[in-house]
Scaffold this active site. Structure first.
Site, PDB file in Angstrom:
ATOM      1  N   CYS A  79     -30.503 -14.264 -17.333  1.00 38.31           N
ATOM      2  CA  CYS A  79     -30.118 -12.702 -17.998  1.00 38.31           C
ATOM      3  C   CYS A  79     -31.530 -12.596 -19.352  1.00 38.31           C
ATOM      4  O   CYS A  79     -30.976 -12.923 -19.907  1.00 38.31           O
ATOM      5  CB  CYS A  79     -29.176 -11.495 -17.423  1.00 38.31           C
ATOM      6  SG  CYS A  79     -28.264 -11.239 -18.645  1.00 38.31           S
ATOM      7  N   ALA A 123      -7.077  -3.142   1.366  1.00 35.68           N
ATOM      8  CA  ALA A 123      -6.730  -3.367   0.433  1.00 35.68           C
ATOM      9  C   ALA A 123      -6.373  -5.087   0.932  1.00 35.68           C
ATOM     10  O   ALA A 123      -5.676  -5.864   0.367  1.00 35.68           O
ATOM     11  CB  ALA A 123      -4.797  -3.102   1.745  1.00 35.68           C
ATOM     12  N   CYS A 153     -28.322 -12.133 -21.791  1.00 30.93           N
ATOM     13  CA  CYS A 153     -28.267 -13.900 -22.648  1.00 30.93           C
ATOM     14  C   CYS A 153     -29.809 -14.281 -23.213  1.00 30.93           C
ATOM     15  O   CYS A 153     -28.884 -15.496 -24.243  1.00 30.93           O
ATOM     16  CB  CYS A 153     -27.751 -14.370 -21.588  1.00 30.93           C
ATOM     17  SG  CYS A 153     -25.939 -13.308 -20.643  1.00 30.93           S
ATOM     18  N   ASP A 212      -7.859   6.375   4.372  1.00 25.66           N
ATOM     19  CA  ASP A 212      -7.288   5.186   5.441  1.00 25.66           C
ATOM     20  C   ASP A 212      -5.723   5.034   4.360  1.00 25.66           C
ATOM     21  O   ASP A 212      -5.445   5.609   3.004  1.00 25.66           O
ATOM     22  CB  ASP A 212      -8.077   4.313   5.672  1.00 25.66           C
ATOM     23  CG  ASP A 212      -8.155   3.844   4.158  1.00 25.66           C
ATOM     24  OD1 ASP A 212      -8.997   4.872   3.339  1.00 25.66           O
ATOM     25  OD2 ASP A 212      -8.387   2.838   3.548  1.00 25.66           O
ATOM     26  N   CYS A 244     -26.152 -18.675 -18.965  1.00 26.95           N
ATOM     27  CA  CYS A 244     -27.360 -16.837 -18.001  1.00 26.95           C
ATOM     28  C   CYS A 244     -28.516 -17.072 -18.717  1.00 26.95           C
ATOM     29  O   CYS A 244     -28.834 -16.893 -20.137  1.00 26.95           O
ATOM     30  CB  CYS A 244     -26.110 -15.983 -17.639  1.00 26.95           C
ATOM     31  SG  CYS A 244     -27.407 -14.524 -16.883  1.00 26.95           S
ATOM     32  N   ASP A 274     -15.696   7.091  -1.489  1.00 27.18           N
ATOM     33  CA  ASP A 274     -14.515   7.091  -0.453  1.00 27.18           C
ATOM     34  C   ASP A 274     -13.585   7.774  -0.785  1.00 27.18           C
ATOM     35  O   ASP A 274     -13.969   9.073  -1.299  1.00 27.18           O
ATOM     36  CB  ASP A 274     -14.082   5.882  -2.380  1.00 27.18           C
ATOM     37  CG  ASP A 274     -12.855   4.840  -1.244  1.00 27.18           C
ATOM     38  OD1 ASP A 274     -12.352   5.239  -0.422  1.00 27.18           O
ATOM     39  OD2 ASP A 274     -12.443   3.802  -1.839  1.00 27.18           O
TER      40      ASP A 274
HETATM   41  N1  GUN Z   1     -11.180   0.490  -2.086  1.00 25.35           N
HETATM   42  C1  GUN Z   1     -10.348  -1.150  -2.857  1.00 25.35           C
HETATM   43  N2  GUN Z   1      -9.187  -0.706  -1.003  1.00 25.35           N
HETATM   44  C2  GUN Z   1      -9.580   0.377  -0.480  1.00 25.35           C
HETATM   45  C3  GUN Z   1      -9.081   0.709   0.509  1.00 25.35           C
HETATM   46  O1  GUN Z   1      -8.307  -0.452   1.364  1.00 25.35           O
HETATM   47  N3  GUN Z   1      -8.751   2.330   2.005  1.00 25.35           N
HETATM   48  C4  GUN Z   1     -10.064   2.544   0.370  1.00 25.35           C
HETATM   49  N4  GUN Z   1     -10.138   3.791   1.042  1.00 25.35           N
HETATM   50  N5  GUN Z   1     -10.489   2.329  -0.912  1.00 25.35           N
HETATM   51  C5  GUN Z   1      -9.846   1.180  -1.051  1.00 25.35           C
HETATM   52 ZN    ZN Z   2     -26.451 -13.124 -18.196  1.00 26.52          ZN
END
Ligand code: GUN
Ligand code: ZN
Length: 490
Positions: A280, A195, A283, A127, A278, A92
Site C-alpha cells: 500500500c 454478538a 508501506c 437488540d 504490504c 447502530d
Molecule cells: N455491534 C457488535 N455486535 C452487535 C450486536 O450484537 N448488536 C448490535 N446492535 N450492534 C453490535
Molecule cells: Zn500497507
C-alpha cells in the site's frame, strides 16, 4: 420488493448489490462498513470515500442521541452533512453499549425515530447481544426480547430508511436458526448476525462458522447478511464463503491506536516489524523505523490508513475470488495464516452440503490445494452426481446406502474425487488441477488392481483401500473414513 440482488455465487459466498433508496446509491457487496465515531475521526469520512472508495459506513446513533454537542447538529443538518459523506450510512442503536454497560436509556421506537430524523439510510433496533456460552434460559429469554423489538421495528413508520433485523441466540445453533427464521419473516431489510465479537476476539473461528451456518439455515437466501463487529481482514474470505455480505469494524482505527498492524494473516505489532509486508502507499513510502519515529498522531493516521488499505484490498480479493470461482481456494490459503483459522475452515467444510446448495455448477478449474480440498462442496456434488449416474452396462454404482459401489478398470481415478467414469473426464470439476505426486500415487494404486474407493477422510484426503484387505485391516482405517461396502465384491 427486494433491495438485494445476488449477481454470482461461490459456495455460499455472493457478489451482490444492495440498493439503499434513501441515499440513492447501490452498494457492491461483499463490503466493509468502517465504523466512524462521531466524536473522534481517525480517518475522516470524506477521505474514506475519496481515498478508499467507501460506499457505506456505520456510525452510532446512540452516541449522537446522547451527545450535547452533536445531537442538535445531527438533527438539523442530517448525518451526511455532519459527517461529510455522500454514500450510504448505517446507524447502530446502542445495543453494543447495552451489552458493555448493562443499561441504555432509549427504546427501539425512540432510537428508530431518531435514526430516521438524522437521515440514516439503514437503522437498527435495540437488540440484545447475548454473549457466547450463556445458559440456555438466558439465551432464550433475551432472544424473545430481541424478537419483540424486531416486530416493533417492523411495525414502526420508518419511511424510506432500511431497517436491520439482528439475529441473536448466543452459541446455540438451534436458537440462531430459529432467530434467523423469525428475522426473515419480519420483512426487515438487512440481517446482522449479532454478538459474534467475543468469538472473534478469542479467535473462535470454528464456533463462528457454526453460528453463521446456523443463521444462514434460518435466513435462506434473503440477504444481505452482516457480520456485526467483524473487521479483521484475515477472516473476510471465510465469512464470505459462509454467506456474509457486510462487515463492519473499528479495528482499523482501534488497532492503529495501539500500534497494531493488520495483515491478511493476522495482526503484527509495529515494534516487531523490520519490513512492511504490504504494497500500500503507506508501506511503500515508509519503513517501520520511520513510522516509529513519528509523533503519535501522524503514526496513528498512517497505521490506520495502512489498515484500511489492507481491509479494502482483501474485500476486492474476495470479490474477485467469487467472480473467478476460487473463493474456497482463497479460504484455504487464508486458513494457513493461523491454526484457529484452519479450525474455522474445517468447520466450514463440515457444512459442505449446506454450501453446496448455492455453489455454482461450473467454474474454472478446481485446484487441489490441500488435503482439505477433499471435503469441498464440489467433491460432495461429484459423489451425488455419481449416485445418479445412469449406466447401461452391468455395473451399478454408489446407490445411497446400497451395496453396489464397484467400478471397473475403465474408470479413471482422480484425487480428491476418487474414481470416475471416463465419460465425465472433460467435465467440471474433473478438469481439476491436482499435484502431480498425488495424482500419480492414485493412478498407480488403481493400476495395481487395488483400488476401491474409500470416501474422503475428514482431515487427510481420499484414501484407496486394497480390495483384499482383511477385515482386521479395516480397524486401521482412520476414524471418519467411511468404507463403502468394501466386501461386496460379488
Ligand atoms: N455491534 C457488535 N455486535 C452487535 C450486536 O450484537 N448488536 C448490535 N446492535 N450492534 C453490535
Ligand atoms: Zn500497507
Amino acid at each position: 420488493m427486494t433491495n438485494f440482488e445476488v449477481r454470482q455465487y461461490d459456495a455460499a459466498g455472493r457478489l451482490g448489490e444492495l440498493s439503499v433508496p434513501r441515499a440513492g446509491v447501490t452498494v457492491q457487496t461483499p463490503t466493509i462498513l468502517p465504523v466512524v465515531n462521531p466524536h473522534v475521526q481517525t480517518v475522516d469520512p470524506a477521505a474514506l470515500e475519496s481515498d478508499f472508495g467507501a460506499e457505506i459506513l456505520i456510525t452510532n446513533s446512540y452516541i449522537l442521541h446522547g451527545s450535547e454537542e452533536l445531537r442538535e447538529p445531527a438533527l438539523e443538518r442530517g448525518l451526511h452533512d455532519l459527517l461529510d459523506f455522500s454514500g450510504a450510512i448505517m446507524t447502530d442503536s446502542g445495543s453494543f453499549q447495552l451489552a458493555e454497560y448493562g443499561d441504555i436509556d432509549v427504546t427501539t421506537e425512540e432510537i428508530l425515530q431518531f435514526q430516521r430524523a438524522i437521515g440514516s439510510d439503514i437503522g437498527t433496533p435495540v437488540d440484545i447481544p447475548t454473549p457466547p456460552d450463556v445458559d440456555r434460559d438466558r439465551a432464550e429469554t433475551e432472544l424473545a426480547t430481541t424478537q419483540d423489538r424486531l416486530e416493533t421495528a417492523a411495525a414502526a413508520d420508518t419511511g424510506e430508511m432500511l431497517v436491520s433485523a439482528p439475529v441473536q441466540g448466543s452459541t446455540y445453533p438451534d436458537l440462531r436458526e430459529r432467530a434467523a427464521d423469525h428475522a426473515r419473516t419480519t420483512g426487515l431489510d438487512v440481517f446482522p448476525l449479532g454478538a459474534v465479537v467475543p468469538l472473534l476476539n478469542e479467535y473462535r473461528y470454528a464456533d463462528l462458522a457454526e453460528v453463521v451456518t446456523a443463521c444462514k439455515r434460518g435466513l435462506g437466501e434473503v440477504g444481505p447478511v452482516h457480520l456485526f463487529g467483524a473487521g479483521h481482514p484475515m477472516m473476510f474470505a471465510m465469512a464470505a464463503a459462509l454467506g456474509c455480505d457486510l462487515f463492519d469494524s473499528a479495528a482499523y482505527a482501534l488497532y492503529a491506536r495501539d500500534d497494531r498492524y493488520l495483515t491478511v494473516r493476522g495482526t503484527e505489532l509495529l515494534d516487531e516489524l523490520d519490513y512492511f509486508p504490504c504494497h500500500c502507499p503507506v508501506c511503500t513510502d515508509h519503513t517501520p523505523d520511520e513510522l516509529r519515529g513519528l509523533d503519535d498522531d501522524s503514526r496513528q493516521d498512517l497505521l490506520a490508513r495502512h489498515n484500511l488499505h489492507v481491509t479494502y484490498g482483501e474485500i476486492r480479493t474476495v470479490r474477485q475470488a467469487i467472480r473467478a470461482g476460487n473463493l474456497l481456494e482463497l479460504v484455504d490459503s487464508r486458513a494457513r495464516g493461523h491454526p484457529a483459522m484452519l479450525d474455522g475452515y474445517r468447520t466450514l467444510l463440515d457444512h459442505a452440503a449446506q454450501l453446496e446448495r448455492t455453489d455454482r455448477v461450473s467454474k474454472d478449474a478446481f485446484f487441489y490445494t490441500s488435503t482439505e480440498s477433499a471435503r469441498r462442496p464440489e467433491v460432495l456434488r461429484h459423489h451425488r452426481r455419481l449416485d445418479r449416474f445412469e449406466l447401461d452396462a452391468d455395473e451399478v454404482l454408489l446407490t445411497e446406502g446400497g451395496s453396489n459401489d464397484r467400478y471397473d478398470e475403465t474408470w479413471g481415478v482422480l484425487p480428491p474425487f476418487g474414481p470416475y467414469p471416463r465419460e465425465l473426464a472433460d467435465t467440471y470439476p474433473l478438469t481439476a488441477e491436482v499435484p502431480e505426486r498425488t495424482d500419480r500415487a492414485a493412478r498407480e494404486a488403481a493400476a495395481d488392481g487395488v483400488a476401491r474407493l474409500v470416501e474422503r477422510h475428514p482431515d487427510t484426503s481420499f484414501t484407496l483401500v486394497h480390495d483384499d484387505w482383511p477385515e482386521a485391516a479395516l480397524a486401521r482405517v482412520p476414524d471418519g473414513v467411511r468404507v463403502r461396502d468394501l466386501h461386496a465384491r460379488e
